[in-house]
Design a protein around this motif. Structure first.
Motif, PDB file in Angstrom:
ATOM      1  N   GLN A 247     -21.941   8.700   1.767  1.00 57.53           N
ATOM      2  CA  GLN A 247     -21.845   7.637   0.779  1.00 57.53           C
ATOM      3  C   GLN A 247     -20.565   6.842   1.038  1.00 57.53           C
ATOM      4  O   GLN A 247     -19.486   7.417   1.150  1.00 57.53           O
ATOM      5  CB  GLN A 247     -21.824   8.228  -0.634  1.00 57.53           C
ATOM      6  N   VAL A 248     -20.697   5.538   1.148  1.00 56.76           N
ATOM      7  CA  VAL A 248     -19.563   4.656   1.373  1.00 56.76           C
ATOM      8  C   VAL A 248     -19.266   3.912   0.082  1.00 56.76           C
ATOM      9  O   VAL A 248     -20.182   3.382  -0.567  1.00 56.76           O
ATOM     10  CB  VAL A 248     -19.861   3.657   2.505  1.00 56.76           C
ATOM     11  N   GLN A 249     -18.006   3.865  -0.280  1.00 60.81           N
ATOM     12  CA  GLN A 249     -17.596   3.079  -1.441  1.00 60.81           C
ATOM     13  C   GLN A 249     -16.780   1.885  -0.989  1.00 60.81           C
ATOM     14  O   GLN A 249     -15.923   2.008  -0.108  1.00 60.81           O
ATOM     15  CB  GLN A 249     -16.781   3.931  -2.403  1.00 60.81           C
ATOM     16  N   LEU A 250     -17.068   0.745  -1.582  1.00 56.73           N
ATOM     17  CA  LEU A 250     -16.352  -0.494  -1.303  1.00 56.73           C
ATOM     18  C   LEU A 250     -15.734  -0.987  -2.605  1.00 56.73           C
ATOM     19  O   LEU A 250     -16.452  -1.151  -3.601  1.00 56.73           O
ATOM     20  CB  LEU A 250     -17.307  -1.554  -0.753  1.00 56.73           C
ATOM     21  N   VAL A 251     -14.438  -1.215  -2.601  1.00 57.65           N
ATOM     22  CA  VAL A 251     -13.736  -1.679  -3.797  1.00 57.65           C
ATOM     23  C   VAL A 251     -13.131  -3.044  -3.513  1.00 57.65           C
ATOM     24  O   VAL A 251     -12.272  -3.189  -2.641  1.00 57.65           O
ATOM     25  CB  VAL A 251     -12.641  -0.693  -4.217  1.00 57.65           C
TER      26      VAL A 251
ATOM     27  N   ALA B  30     -11.854  -2.837   0.198  1.00 56.34           N
ATOM     28  CA  ALA B  30     -11.364  -1.586   0.772  1.00 56.34           C
ATOM     29  C   ALA B  30     -12.496  -0.576   0.871  1.00 56.34           C
ATOM     30  O   ALA B  30     -13.177  -0.304  -0.128  1.00 56.34           O
ATOM     31  CB  ALA B  30     -10.242  -1.029  -0.092  1.00 56.34           C
ATOM     32  N   ALA B  31     -12.677  -0.035   2.065  1.00 49.99           N
ATOM     33  CA  ALA B  31     -13.753   0.925   2.305  1.00 49.99           C
ATOM     34  C   ALA B  31     -13.233   2.352   2.238  1.00 49.99           C
ATOM     35  O   ALA B  31     -12.070   2.617   2.558  1.00 49.99           O
ATOM     36  CB  ALA B  31     -14.385   0.654   3.668  1.00 49.99           C
ATOM     37  N   SER B  32     -14.115   3.265   1.857  1.00 53.25           N
ATOM     38  CA  SER B  32     -13.738   4.675   1.727  1.00 53.25           C
ATOM     39  C   SER B  32     -13.839   5.419   3.052  1.00 53.25           C
ATOM     40  O   SER B  32     -13.533   6.613   3.105  1.00 53.25           O
ATOM     41  CB  SER B  32     -14.633   5.361   0.689  1.00 53.25           C
ATOM     42  N   THR B  33     -14.246   4.712   4.110  1.00 57.20           N
ATOM     43  CA  THR B  33     -14.338   5.318   5.418  1.00 57.20           C
ATOM     44  C   THR B  33     -13.864   4.314   6.468  1.00 57.20           C
ATOM     45  O   THR B  33     -13.639   3.144   6.154  1.00 57.20           O
ATOM     46  CB  THR B  33     -15.789   5.753   5.702  1.00 57.20           C
ATOM     47  N   SER B  34     -13.707   4.779   7.683  1.00 60.32           N
ATOM     48  CA  SER B  34     -13.232   3.902   8.746  1.00 60.32           C
ATOM     49  C   SER B  34     -14.182   2.727   8.953  1.00 60.32           C
ATOM     50  O   SER B  34     -15.401   2.899   9.015  1.00 60.32           O
ATOM     51  CB  SER B  34     -13.123   4.687  10.045  1.00 60.32           C
ATOM     52  N   ILE B  35     -13.589   1.543   9.082  1.00 63.40           N
ATOM     53  CA  ILE B  35     -14.446   0.370   9.291  1.00 63.40           C
ATOM     54  C   ILE B  35     -15.071   0.374  10.682  1.00 63.40           C
ATOM     55  O   ILE B  35     -15.998  -0.395  10.945  1.00 63.40           O
ATOM     56  CB  ILE B  35     -13.693  -0.943   9.025  1.00 63.40           C
TER      57      ILE B  35
END
Length: 117
Positions: free
Chosen positions: A1-5, A23-28
């Motif tokens: 699951q990826v979160q984007l804020v 801002a992503a919760s994992t490497s772009i």
């Protein structure tokens, strides 16, 4: 699951500038494609700017020359620098990414941009 804020929206006068962040919760580097959209009241969601594989920047005609998409790999963050803003740029702005594996799309929560004097 990826979160984007998302952040950075607000009220700005015509001709002004804003920078939106996503801002992503994992490497772009996990993303095949990164995109910015907007949706104005009563209108369809519009694709504004996108990059694939971290390059090949593309822009919609409506924002070309005024908006710039970029990334900060160390912060896993995507940006949309907006300048020469017009009242017709007023909308909710969304970031969107396409994860490589598994192939899946994720959306940010949206941030309101209002251009008004």
């Amino acid at each position: 699951q990826v979160q984007l804020v998302e952040s950075g929206g607000g009220l700005v006068q015509p001709g002004g500038s804003l920078r939106l962040s996503c801002a992503a919760s994992t490497s772009i580097f996990s993303f095949y494609s990164m995109r910015w959209y907007r949706q104005a009241p009563g209108k369809q969601r519009e694709l504004l700017a996108w990059m694939n594989d971290g390059r090949n920047l593309n822009y919609a005609d409506s924002v070309k020359g005024r908006f710039t998409i970029s990334t900060d790999n160390a912060k896993n963050t995507m940006y949309l620098q907006m300048s020469s803003l017009k009242p017709e740029d007023t909308a909710i702005y969304y970031c969107n990414v396409v994860l490589r594996v598994p192939l899946r799309t994720y959306w940010g929560q949206g941030t309101q941009v209002t251009v008004s004097s």
